[in-house]
Scaffold this active site. Structure first.
Site, PDB file in Angstrom:
ATOM      1  N   HIS A 198       0.644  -1.132   0.096  1.00 50.73           N
ATOM      2  CA  HIS A 198       0.032  -0.185  -0.017  1.00 50.73           C
ATOM      3  C   HIS A 198       0.517   1.133  -0.466  1.00 50.73           C
ATOM      4  CE1 HIS A 198       0.574  -0.140   4.959  1.00 50.73           C
ATOM      5  NE2 HIS A 198       1.041   0.965   4.273  1.00 50.73           N
ATOM      6  N   ASP A 257       0.292  -7.725   1.274  1.00 50.65           N
ATOM      7  CA  ASP A 257       0.378  -6.306   1.172  1.00 50.65           C
ATOM      8  C   ASP A 257       2.077  -5.914   1.575  1.00 50.65           C
ATOM      9  OD1 ASP A 257       0.305  -3.217   1.597  1.00 50.65           O
ATOM     10  OD2 ASP A 257       0.024  -3.716   3.167  1.00 50.65           O
ATOM     11  N   SER A 260       4.968   2.419   8.022  1.00 52.47           N
ATOM     12  CA  SER A 260       4.563   1.547   6.856  1.00 52.47           C
ATOM     13  C   SER A 260       5.780   1.000   6.328  1.00 52.47           C
ATOM     14  CB  SER A 260       3.144   1.914   6.461  1.00 52.47           C
ATOM     15  OG  SER A 260       2.021   2.190   7.213  1.00 52.47           O
TER      16      SER A 260
END
Length: 434
Positions: free
Chosen positions: A168, A198, A277
């Site tokens: 993402h 992911d 992230s």
């Protein structure tokens, strides 16, 4: 003093003024209620003598008062100067002392602090900053511009220039920039990605001496309560360290891209914010145990509930992406209804909405949901188990398929109408998404 009397007296309260022939100045002699008497024959001379002595006394008193005043003033000034100078010297000494302590004397740290500092210094060169660029067209000039649309973290996997991050972080990017620890920036190319887990792998053409791979550990033996450390770039603040503990193990979250569940996720209370992230989660030895990927927060900021994909899951995915550019994952080849819809029917399982004829399930004969000639809805097969493992919802189905391999034959038990059937299905690889 009485001027007309044959003799005159000068009365002093406590002191008698007496003239000393050998001295031009009067002397004071301690007396009590003493009288000085002058003869009348020497009245005139005595008057002059007393007048002169009176002037001497006034002069001496004036000089004495002035001297005392000057002395007091001098003492006050000296005291003020000395106090100010001492304060000034004190400030200089304090500053000098602080300077000496800061720059020449090593700071005394506890053993756990030293370990944390060492961990950060040794692993920071492996963490990178990723900028996601997108193409936008100006509404007025119609010029095509490349603007940042997001950022995140990542880490160096090997000296070949492979960088691992979350999918993402790079989703929707037209161009990617990777900034190393020394602030050098390189263009990055996408090697491959796995939307379901992911995970994405990039590659940069940087000198090998600038690439420091991160030590890879294991996540199978993690324990709740052990210390963890997260390094990343929250809100664009590069190389930020946060600490915490493992709050839970074997959690399950959904992929932001496909909604497919990610199992065995690590829960931690180390602060993870937007920008973290893709960054590494490390154990106390500095080894990689997970990728920071998501947080649970109503406000979007860290609330003490963060999630990391375990390194045991990541390692297998990265290996496939580096070797083949994609992840080969088995599928049934169906589309199924949301879990809430099946619950409303009062049954437990996965309702098949579509099973393309060229897919594994279609080839095996699974029935999709459809409408008859009158428009009435005819429910398709409801999968209740795979290889004897109960299937209550979509997450259960994904969990079982993750344990299978491409080309493997599985036995799918379905509820068709009012009876159950067991159907053998040969699993096929997922279609190429790259």
């Amino acid at each position: 003093m009485a001027g007309a009397a044959s003799s005159s007296s000068l009365v002093s309260t406590g002191f008698l003024l007496k003239h000393n022939k050998n001295c031009h100045y009067p002397q004071f002699t301690k007396k009590k209620a003493t009288t000085l008497t002058l003869s009348s024959s020497k009245s005139h001379n005595n008057k002059i003598f007393l007048h002169n002595h009176k002037q001497h006394i006034l002069a001496i008193n004036t000089i004495t008062s002035a001297t005392k005043l000057l002395r007091d003033s001098f003492l006050v000034v000296c005291t003020s100067v000395a106090l100010s100078f001492s304060l000034f010297i004190g400030d200089i000494d304090s500053s000098a002392l602080a300077f000496v302590i800061t720059n020449t004397t090593p700071r005394k740290l506890q053993s756990d602090e030293l370990a944390t500092v060492r961990l950060f210094q040794e692993n920071t060169p492996s963490v990178v900053y990723i900028t996601n660029l997108a193409v936008r067209q100006d509404a007025f000039t119609l010029d095509v511009l490349e603007v940042p649309q997001g950022s995140g973290s990542g880490f160096v996997w090997d000296r070949e220039g492979h960088v691992v991050t979350n999918y993402h972080v790079i989703r929707g990017a037209s161009d990617l920039k990777v900034t190393l620890a020394d602030q050098s920036t390189y263009d990055a190319k996408v090697v491959g990605f796995d939307q379901d887990k992911d995970v994405a792998v990039l590659r940069v053409d940087a000198p090998k001496d600038k690439l420091r791979p991160i030590p890879v550990g294991v996540s199978a033996d993690l324990l709740v309560g052990q210390k963890v450390f997260a390094i990343g770039n929250p809100f664009g603040l590069d190389h930020t360290l946060t600490t915490g503990v493992i709050s839970g193990l074997r959690r399950e979250i959904s992929s932001a891209a496909t909604g497919r569940p990610i199992q065995d996720v690590i829960q931690t209370d180390a602060a993870i914010n937007p920008g973290n992230s893709g960054g590494p989660l490390l154990d106390s030895s500095g080894s990689l145990i997970g990728i920071n990927t998501a947080i649970y927060s109503p406000s979007g900021a860290s609330s003490g509930v963060g999630f990391s994909i375990p390194v045991d899951t990541v390692s297998g995915i990265v290996d496939q992406l580096v070797r083949f550019g994609k992840v080969t994952r088995p599928i049934l080849g169906i589309k199924f209804a949301p879990d809430q819809s099946v619950e409303q029917l009062g049954v437990s399982g996965v309702l098949v909405l579509d099973a393309p004829a060229n897919g594994p399930a279609g080839k095996a004969g699974l029935q999709p949901t459809k409408r008859d000639a009158y428009g009435r809805l005819i429910l398709g097969d409801i999968i209740t188990s795979v290889n004897g493992k109960k299937i209550s919802n979509g997450s259960d189905l994904y969990r079982v398929l993750d344990q299978c391999k491409v080309g493997e034959q599985v036995t799918v038990e379905v509820l068709r109408g009012d009876h159950k059937e067991k159907i053998p299905v040969i699993l096929e690889p997922k279609a190429d998404e790259s």
